[in-house]
Design a protein around this motif. Structure first.
Motif, PDB file in Angstrom:
ATOM      1  N   ASP A   1     -13.082 116.561  87.482  1.00 14.43           N
ATOM      2  CA  ASP A   1     -14.348 115.596  87.767  1.00 14.43           C
ATOM      3  C   ASP A   1     -13.995 114.233  87.715  1.00 14.43           C
ATOM      4  O   ASP A   1     -13.519 113.622  86.469  1.00 14.43           O
ATOM      5  CB  ASP A   1     -15.213 116.057  86.579  1.00 14.43           C
ATOM      6  CG  ASP A   1     -16.626 115.712  86.613  1.00 14.43           C
ATOM      7  OD1 ASP A   1     -16.800 114.639  87.335  1.00 14.43           O
ATOM      8  OD2 ASP A   1     -17.545 116.197  86.350  1.00 14.43           O
TER       9      ASP A   1
ATOM     10  N   GLU B   1     -16.308 112.095  87.590  1.00 15.13           N
ATOM     11  CA  GLU B   1     -17.172 111.196  86.842  1.00 15.13           C
ATOM     12  C   GLU B   1     -17.179 111.132  85.394  1.00 15.13           C
ATOM     13  O   GLU B   1     -17.716 110.387  84.749  1.00 15.13           O
ATOM     14  CB  GLU B   1     -18.589 111.913  87.265  1.00 15.13           C
ATOM     15  CG  GLU B   1     -19.006 111.722  88.759  1.00 15.13           C
ATOM     16  CD  GLU B   1     -20.197 112.504  88.888  1.00 15.13           C
ATOM     17  OE1 GLU B   1     -20.906 112.835  87.949  1.00 15.13           O
ATOM     18  OE2 GLU B   1     -20.428 112.820  90.095  1.00 15.13           O
ATOM     19  N   ILE B   2     -16.168 111.773  84.830  1.00 10.71           N
ATOM     20  CA  ILE B   2     -16.103 111.911  83.411  1.00 10.71           C
ATOM     21  C   ILE B   2     -15.347 110.411  82.833  1.00 10.71           C
ATOM     22  O   ILE B   2     -14.125 110.274  83.579  1.00 10.71           O
ATOM     23  CB  ILE B   2     -15.169 112.950  83.017  1.00 10.71           C
ATOM     24  CG1 ILE B   2     -15.067 113.286  81.367  1.00 10.71           C
ATOM     25  CG2 ILE B   2     -13.795 113.135  83.363  1.00 10.71           C
ATOM     26  CD1 ILE B   2     -14.631 114.445  80.962  1.00 10.71           C
TER      27      ILE B   2
ATOM     28  N   LYS C   1     -21.992 118.612  81.791  1.00 10.63           N
ATOM     29  CA  LYS C   1     -22.292 117.700  82.417  1.00 10.63           C
ATOM     30  C   LYS C   1     -23.690 117.305  82.352  1.00 10.63           C
ATOM     31  O   LYS C   1     -24.501 117.848  82.265  1.00 10.63           O
ATOM     32  CB  LYS C   1     -21.882 117.840  84.134  1.00 10.63           C
ATOM     33  CG  LYS C   1     -20.538 117.667  84.251  1.00 10.63           C
ATOM     34  CD  LYS C   1     -19.990 117.905  85.764  1.00 10.63           C
ATOM     35  CE  LYS C   1     -20.520 116.760  86.609  1.00 10.63           C
ATOM     36  NZ  LYS C   1     -20.032 116.844  88.082  1.00 10.63           N
TER      37      LYS C   1
END
Length: 149
Positions: free
Chosen positions: A70, A72-73, A149
């Protein structure tokens, strides 16, 4: 009265089954001087503890983006207190993630300590969702990230 006790017992049971562990608010500085605060408003973040003296943890740090699927982490690399700033500077130039040096050994104990490097702590909103020392199970980690998330 029985209904109240039942509801209270159910709430206590749910709280005791939680897989999360709270941590206190913490402020730290990256090698490049940026201030990072971790508190009960911190979004999903992966703390990656490493040691310059452990080639396995250095390799894992360089390959972290290949394993964490991911984009976006938030990821923060944390060097152990024995790591020297000039050595960390070499790695910082090659990575796009911030590095913090745990000079006063206060970061690791805040998150329950670590036995080996590399070690990870997945945190969100003031809670430790997952903690793991080497070897890191990236498949399980990616599932946790997707679920939180």
């Amino acid at each position: 009265m029985i209904r109240f006790i039942s509801i209270l017992l159910a709430a206590l049971l749910l709280l005791s089954c939680s897989n999360t562990t709270p941590y206190p608010a913490l402020q730290m500085s990256t090698y490049e001087g940026e201030t990072i605060e971790l508190d009960n408003e911190t979004p999903l973040t992966l703390l990656f503890f490493f040691s310059m003296s452990n080639p396995v943890s250095i390799g894992a740090l360089y390959n972290l983006h290949q394993h964490v699927l991911d984009d976006e982490i938030d990821i923060i690399a944390i060097a152990t207190q024995v790591d020297r700033p000039p050595n960390v500077a070499i790695i910082q130039r090659k990575l796009l993630i911030p590095i913090v040096i745990d000079n006063d050994d206060r970061i690791s104990p805040t998150f329950g300590g670590m036995q080996l490097t590399p070690a990870i702590k997945l945190i969100k909103m003031g809670e430790i969702l997952h903690s793991q020392d080497e070897p890191i199970d990236y498949e399980a980690l990616n599932e946790l990230i997707a679920d939180n998330k």
